[in-house]
Design a protein around this motif. Structure first.
Motif, short mmCIF file in Angstrom:
data_model
loop_
_atom_site.label_atom_id
_atom_site.label_comp_id
_atom_site.label_asym_id
_atom_site.label_seq_id
_atom_site.Cartn_x
_atom_site.Cartn_y
_atom_site.Cartn_z
N ARG A 49 -1.21 -14.65 -14.76
CA ARG A 49 -2.19 -14.38 -14.06
C ARG A 49 -2.97 -15.67 -13.50
NH1 ARG A 49 -3.31 -8.57 -14.16
NH2 ARG A 49 -1.34 -7.70 -15.11
N PRO A 50 -2.34 -16.50 -12.67
CA PRO A 50 -2.87 -17.54 -11.99
C PRO A 50 -4.27 -17.20 -11.17
CG PRO A 50 -0.92 -17.34 -10.89
CD PRO A 50 -1.06 -16.34 -12.03
N ASP A 51 -5.10 -17.84 -10.83
CA ASP A 51 -6.06 -17.89 -9.92
C ASP A 51 -5.27 -17.77 -8.39
OD1 ASP A 51 -8.14 -17.89 -11.54
OD2 ASP A 51 -8.13 -19.91 -11.57
N VAL A 52 -4.49 -18.80 -8.24
CA VAL A 52 -3.71 -18.81 -6.89
C VAL A 52 -2.41 -18.96 -7.06
CG1 VAL A 52 -3.83 -20.01 -4.75
CG2 VAL A 52 -5.85 -19.69 -5.84
N VAL A 53 -1.46 -18.28 -6.25
CA VAL A 53 -0.05 -18.81 -6.23
C VAL A 53 0.23 -19.24 -5.06
CG1 VAL A 53 2.32 -17.57 -5.84
CG2 VAL A 53 0.32 -16.37 -7.35
N LEU A 54 0.72 -20.54 -4.65
CA LEU A 54 1.12 -21.27 -3.69
C LEU A 54 2.55 -20.78 -3.15
CD1 LEU A 54 0.26 -25.02 -3.97
CD2 LEU A 54 -0.66 -23.25 -2.27
N MET A 55 2.69 -20.09 -2.59
CA MET A 55 4.19 -19.40 -2.17
C MET A 55 4.75 -19.91 -0.64
SD MET A 55 5.82 -16.57 -3.00
CE MET A 55 4.75 -15.54 -3.82
N ILE A 68 5.01 -11.30 -1.99
CA ILE A 68 3.60 -11.15 -1.69
C ILE A 68 3.28 -9.66 -1.53
CG2 ILE A 68 1.66 -11.55 0.10
CD1 ILE A 68 2.96 -13.99 0.92
N THR A 69 3.97 -9.04 -1.11
CA THR A 69 4.00 -7.57 -0.98
C THR A 69 4.04 -7.01 -2.40
OG1 THR A 69 5.42 -7.46 1.31
CG2 THR A 69 5.23 -5.32 -0.08
N GLU A 70 5.07 -7.47 -3.29
CA GLU A 70 5.18 -6.74 -4.50
C GLU A 70 3.82 -7.08 -5.24
OE1 GLU A 70 6.72 -4.60 -7.82
OE2 GLU A 70 6.89 -4.67 -5.63
N ILE A 71 3.41 -8.37 -5.13
CA ILE A 71 2.09 -8.88 -6.12
C ILE A 71 0.90 -7.94 -5.33
CG2 ILE A 71 0.18 -10.64 -5.99
CD1 ILE A 71 2.89 -12.65 -5.87
N SER A 72 0.80 -7.62 -4.14
CA SER A 72 -0.28 -6.79 -3.88
C SER A 72 -0.05 -5.39 -3.97
CB SER A 72 -0.32 -6.51 -2.02
OG SER A 72 -0.53 -7.83 -1.76
N ARG A 73 1.23 -5.00 -4.38
CA ARG A 73 1.42 -3.51 -4.80
C ARG A 73 1.17 -3.11 -6.19
NH1 ARG A 73 4.66 -0.26 -7.55
NH2 ARG A 73 6.05 -1.96 -8.24
N ARG A 74 1.35 -4.33 -7.13
CA ARG A 74 0.96 -4.31 -8.43
C ARG A 74 -0.52 -4.64 -8.98
NH1 ARG A 74 5.99 -6.89 -11.99
NH2 ARG A 74 7.64 -5.98 -10.68
N GLY A 75 -1.22 -4.78 -7.92
CA GLY A 75 -2.82 -5.09 -8.03
C GLY A 75 -2.98 -6.47 -8.62
N LEU A 76 -2.16 -7.25 -8.85
CA LEU A 76 -2.57 -8.51 -9.39
C LEU A 76 -3.57 -9.29 -8.96
CD1 LEU A 76 1.28 -9.62 -9.89
CD2 LEU A 76 -0.24 -8.24 -11.39
N PRO A 77 -4.44 -9.88 -9.60
CA PRO A 77 -5.71 -10.65 -9.15
C PRO A 77 -5.69 -11.78 -8.41
CG PRO A 77 -5.49 -10.57 -11.53
CD PRO A 77 -4.48 -9.76 -11.13
N CYS A 78 -4.42 -12.44 -8.37
CA CYS A 78 -4.04 -13.61 -7.95
C CYS A 78 -4.24 -13.37 -6.54
CB CYS A 78 -2.86 -14.21 -8.39
SG CYS A 78 -1.40 -13.04 -8.33
N ARG A 79 -4.63 -14.87 -5.82
CA ARG A 79 -4.72 -15.06 -4.50
C ARG A 79 -3.61 -15.55 -4.10
NH1 ARG A 79 -9.05 -11.78 -3.07
NH2 ARG A 79 -10.83 -12.07 -4.12
N VAL A 80 -2.82 -15.50 -2.80
CA VAL A 80 -1.44 -15.87 -2.69
C VAL A 80 -1.71 -16.59 -1.29
CG1 VAL A 80 0.62 -15.49 -1.63
CG2 VAL A 80 -0.03 -13.97 -3.42
#
Length: 208
Positions: A49-55, A68-80
């Protein structure tokens, strides 16, 4: 003020080491983990659960857009925040549409990268100047079927009756990326399926 926590995603160990060292030395940041591909990135984003994912975007074993799509789909709070060497429309648009908060190139100055991470952590969008200006130009274009080079490549293969899996193999991209390109093609040509896209493309002389 607590440190901004980070997950670094890149398939090159040297890049990950360099970024970790840079953020650790800067102060105000804490690197929680590293991932070498998109699938690992999603798993660690959920665990740490990081604040930011450097992708990074193009990686074997699961690319950045899929992650990114999967992170959004799962509703994770981190920003990419995308950090890549690729700045073409076929890279930037899918990443932003998938849910990326920002998009920077790897040649960005160090202070710009730090500022971008801080902004991303606050939910603010950050784009490198070159990408921002191109996106503005793209938005101002009329919806007249101005397909990108990669979209035309996909459409030519569709016209030959090639399936998504074969298109992905031939163009060295993922099936998910092929589907994203098709979505953009349909929108630009104002159609809803493959057959209509091909017919419209021939009518507009977009295909030989």
């Amino acid at each position: 003020m607590p440190d901004i926590t980070l997950l670094i995603v890149d398939d090159h160990p040297v890049v990950r080491d360099g970024l970790r060292g840079m953020f650790s030395a800067a102060g105000g940041f804490e690197v929680l983990g590293e991932a070498a591909d998109g699938r690992q990135a999603v798993a660690l984003a959920e665990e740490l659960r990081p604040d930011v994912v450097l992708m990074d975007l193009r990686m074997p074993g699961g690319d950045g857009v899929e992650a990114i799509t999967e992170i959004s789909r799962r509703g994770l709070p981190c920003r990419v925040l995308v950090l890549t060497t690729y700045d073409t429309d076929t890279d930037t648009i899918p990443a932003i549409e998938a849910g990326a908060t920002g998009y920077l190139l790897k040649d960005a100055p160090r202070d710009d990268l730090f500022d971008a991470v801080r902004a991303a952590a606050q939910g603010r969008s950050v784009l490198s100047p070159a990408i921002a200006s191109r996106l503005v130009s793209r938005v101002r274009e009329p919806r007249s079927g101005n397909l990108s080079t990669r979209e035309l490549e996909v459409l030519r293969l569709v016209a030959r009756g090639t399936g998504n899996r074969e298109i992905a193999r031939e163009l060295f991209i993922s099936e998910a990326t092929v589907k994203t390109h098709l979505t953009h093609i349909y929108a630009k040509l104002d159609v809803s399926d493959r057959a209509a896209a091909v017919a419209t493309a021939y009518d507009r002389h977009l295909l030989p």
